[in-house]
Motif scaffolding. Structure first.
Motif, mmCIF file in Angstrom:
data_model
loop_
_atom_site.group_PDB
_atom_site.id
_atom_site.type_symbol
_atom_site.label_atom_id
_atom_site.label_comp_id
_atom_site.label_asym_id
_atom_site.label_seq_id
_atom_site.Cartn_x
_atom_site.Cartn_y
_atom_site.Cartn_z
ATOM 1 N N VAL A 116 56.804 -56.798 -37.401
ATOM 2 C CA VAL A 116 56.615 -57.718 -36.276
ATOM 3 C C VAL A 116 57.959 -58.266 -35.799
ATOM 4 N N GLU A 117 58.831 -58.619 -36.742
ATOM 5 C CA GLU A 117 60.164 -59.114 -36.364
ATOM 6 C C GLU A 117 60.959 -58.031 -35.636
ATOM 7 N N LEU A 118 60.866 -56.805 -36.117
ATOM 8 C CA LEU A 118 61.590 -55.706 -35.478
ATOM 9 C C LEU A 118 61.087 -55.475 -34.059
ATOM 10 N N ALA A 119 59.778 -55.610 -33.859
ATOM 11 C CA ALA A 119 59.226 -55.454 -32.516
ATOM 12 C C ALA A 119 59.852 -56.470 -31.561
ATOM 13 N N ALA A 120 60.005 -57.706 -32.012
ATOM 14 C CA ALA A 120 60.617 -58.733 -31.170
ATOM 15 C C ALA A 120 62.075 -58.393 -30.877
ATOM 16 N N GLU A 121 62.796 -57.902 -31.888
ATOM 17 C CA GLU A 121 64.203 -57.555 -31.699
ATOM 18 C C GLU A 121 64.375 -56.411 -30.708
ATOM 19 N N LEU A 122 63.418 -55.470 -30.689
ATOM 20 C CA LEU A 122 63.522 -54.290 -29.832
ATOM 21 C C LEU A 122 62.845 -54.488 -28.478
ATOM 22 N N GLY A 123 62.235 -55.644 -28.273
ATOM 23 C CA GLY A 123 61.549 -55.888 -27.013
ATOM 24 C C GLY A 123 60.256 -55.109 -26.869
ATOM 25 N N CYS A 124 59.569 -54.880 -27.981
ATOM 26 C CA CYS A 124 58.316 -54.127 -27.960
ATOM 27 C C CYS A 124 57.147 -55.057 -27.634
ATOM 28 N N SER A 125 56.138 -54.491 -26.999
ATOM 29 C CA SER A 125 54.956 -55.282 -26.648
ATOM 30 C C SER A 125 54.049 -55.525 -27.839
ATOM 31 N N SER A 126 54.146 -54.654 -28.873
ATOM 32 C CA SER A 126 53.099 -54.658 -29.896
ATOM 33 C C SER A 126 53.519 -53.818 -31.089
ATOM 34 N N VAL A 127 52.769 -53.991 -32.185
ATOM 35 C CA VAL A 127 52.889 -53.142 -33.368
ATOM 36 C C VAL A 127 51.485 -52.679 -33.737
#
Length: 382
Positions: free
Chosen positions: A135-146
């Motif tokens: 979840v943290e990586l998704a935020a760092e990469l600008g992802c919408s979701s995991v």
């Protein structure tokens, strides 16, 4: 628990023995050789939209104690848990659904570990740490979701604790109830279903087709080339993209050996169709099929009946022939609920998707129950 979680962009950065020590049941799709072959033989990257971002957890002694197969995705191709409508909803509201992070086996609708944990570790703490790091990586990469696709049910608490929404799906699986041989299995079916299967098998033989089942390390280069041609043709007819390359099939055949099963249908020694399956210690997984023409009932023979015979002969407990397909029910495969878990960054979409999943779950259960009631067995399995 003091751990360091690193992001790996190539599985070769982890020694195969360390990775495989985390894999249970000799799962072929989680085997280092399978996942590395996808990366090294042109199956991932820009052409398919799968970019490795695996998580690897190390303890204070530098030992690999946990992992999560993870990919940055720029589309929803090859996932088998469908979220195209979610992507369209994002688009209509001026938001981007891609990129997203997906924990799954590319192009493989098989249930398995998504949180790989060493024996003796605190499963709750380490599994939760891996899920939280995704979840943290998704935020760092600008992802919408995991999205964790087709995880084991025991992994859901850790995923839900990280904020993921649970989703139900349905596949069709066969269970080995101690059958002595294929005829013993047929005897467990109703007379009509038993008769239909025997007729289908006779039609294949009447067409002059001979079938052989080969382990991966016994398949010749010419046979792999023939199968890959069938595989490509299947996608060409359906307007899809054949992402798996010939070198990939050859590599996993050599590496996984007895865990690969290639069924070839030949006439006068010439291969005309093929079905590829993979096996763990307990389960056979049907994956790919193709044919150089149309042959009556051959798909059922190569993809299902040969696999059932293999399971019975090897004492495998279960056969998962792939996603979808109500036509599998009359042939002995019964509905099985599957799982996924979805973390959505945007609170508005998370609420909307959560409400949809709450409505979807009872519908999926009702669908599975209805099909189970129409099962082919003389006595309904427990």
């Amino acid at each position: 628990m003091s751990i360091e979680i690193r992001t790996l962009h190539a599985l070769r950065d982890v020694p195969a023995a360390q990775w495989n020590a985390l894999v249970r049941d000799a799962d072929p799709f989680l085997d280092h050789a399978f996942l590395a072959a996808l990366e090294e033989h042109g199956c991932l990257g820009e052409a398919s939209g799968w970019y490795p971002h695996h998580l690897a957890a190390y303890d204070t002694a530098g030992r690999l104690c946990g992992a999560c197969p993870l990919y940055l995705k720029t589309n929803s191709y090859g996932e088998f848990v469908f979220d195209w409508a979610w992507a369209e909803a994002f688009r209509r509201h001026g938001s981007s659904y891609y990129p997203k992070l997906v924990s799954a086996i590319p192009f493989t609708p098989a249930t398995g570990q998504r949180l790989l944990l060493a024996e003796g570790t605190d499963a709750g703490a380490l599994g939760g740490a891996l899920a939280t790091r995704a979840v943290e990586l998704a935020a760092e990469l600008g992802c919408s979701s995991v999205h964790w696709l087709l995880p084991q049910a025991t992994e859901l608490p850790a995923l839900e604790a990280a904020g993921a929404l649970p989703r139900l799906g349905c596949q069709f699986h066969w269970h080995n109830r101690g059958y002595r041989d294929f005829d013993d299995f047929l005897d467990s079916l109703t007379a009509k279903k038993r008769k239909n299967i025997r007729q289908e098998r006779r039609r294949v033989r009447a067409a002059g087709l001979e079938l052989c089942a080969l382990p991966g390390d016994a398949v010749t280069p010419a046979q792999w080339r023939a199968f890959h041609r069938f595989y490509r043709d299947t996608f060409a007819r359906r307007g899809g993209h054949p992402t798996l390359t010939l070198p990939f099939f050859e590599a996993v055949g050599r590496a996984l050996a007895e865990r690969v099963l290639l069924v070839l249908a030949c006439r006068d020694g010439r291969p005309l169709a093929g079905a590829l399956s993979f096996a763990s210690r307990t389960t056979l997984y049907g994956r790919h099929w193709g044919a150089a023409g149309s042959f009556d009932a051959l798909h059922f023979e190569a993809c299902y009946y040969q696999g059932l015979e293999h399971c019975i002969a090897r004492g495998l407990a279960r056969f998962e022939p792939g996603a979808q397909g109500e036509h599998k029910v009359p042939r002995g495969f019964l509905p099985a609920l599957t799982h996924s878990a979805h973390w959505i960054a945007d609170a508005r979409f998370r609420a909307a998707i959560g409400a949809f999943l709450a409505r979807e779950r009872p519908a999926v259960r009702a669908y599975a129950h209805e099909l189970a009631a129409r099962g082919p067995y003389r006595e309904a399995p427990a």
